[in-house]
Design an enzyme around this catalytic site. Sequence first.
Site: not given
Length: 422
Positions: A12-15, A17, A39-41, A129, A223, A300
């Site tokens: 969840d580090e922002g990879k 992006k 999960g990459h946002t 998960t 991850q 979530g």
Amino acid sequence: MNTIIVGLQWGDEGKGKIVDYLTEGSDVVVRGQGGNNAGHTVIAKGTKYVLHLLPSGILWDAKKNVIGNGVVIDPVGLVQEIQRIESQGVSITPDKLLISDRAHVVLPFHKELDAAREAALGDQKIGTTKRGIGPAYADKVNRCGLRIADFLDREFTVQQITRRVAEANEILAKYDLTIFDADQVVEEVYTAFERLRPHVSNTIPLLHAAWKSGKTILFEGAQGTLLDIDFGTYPFVTSSNTTSGGSCTGTGLPPTAIQSVIGVCKAYTTRVGSGPFPTGDEGLSEYLHGLGREFGATTGRPRGCGWLDTVLLRFACMVNGVTGLAVTNVDGLDEYETLQICTSYDIDGAIHELPPADRKAWDRAVPIYETLPGWKSDTTACTSYEELPAQAKAYLTRLAELCGAPIAFVGVGPDRAQTLAV
């Protein structure tokens, strides 16, 4: 220059992006491990895309995207993801997305086996998960898994699925979990496979040809280092090698193909699920959640938040061979008067600058903090590193000193444009 993007914390580090930002100068983007538990946002031009199995480069035209042999693929989940991303106006053709024929397959019963394992662990559960990733990798290691190439021989694959469903049902019955019908599993998975068939190929020679011809390859890690099966906070880890070495074994490219490793971390620390978290801070968690931040892209679930832990980052930079740091979510600390950085742990009176292997030692690890002034100003409008407040740059400089790697990029917001090159 070929670059590995790797997470330095618990994911969840922002990879996503950072990968998206660097894709413009790349020809190929490749995933080498993990599954749709990632999960990459990516937010581009105001549109939010959430990716799980698809490489983040899929959002760019004229870029090749490869799902490598080290990934475990849920065919049904991948088809659904392709359909969702296509509905957002993104074209996904067989020329644009290639899937390794050596990648292992996550079958529907793997997810229920994941749930059974968690139920059996009780209070010691890992906090997975429940996407079936662990059981799929277990089948791979136990040499009873199915690979994408196996689906080209339907008779063989049906035999294998029928056998594995019977074995899985015996376990699931003990926990009153869903029992599977082999014929239904075959139908569901083969329907998805037929949709994916045009994308399947031997991706290894393709990647080698790209490398040898001088094309730029970007490796997208999933991850984070602290979830690595060998180097993470075992046993609260994932089932693959999430460090930079996993990008080589998961794609078929050798270490000599890599020129740089960008380690991604937040300006603070977060984690989801069970396991140690020495710098976890309830006040910081409540503050960030109140801003609508730090909720998992895959589950979530609200993430636990804490102060920056450079004991963990120092170790992560070491095992990954990090050549540059990408520090994201700096703007999350904009309103804080003072900030804390953990520089070491006190464990039974001994000072530790690297994380312990002894799982019980985590219960006795007391973080030792260094206090720095905050900047109390909005960084989200900064368009260059030079525009950052002096205190923010001082914080980043200290972070780099403690980690032993230089700052390469700074994130001051979720949009692609809010990434500052140093």
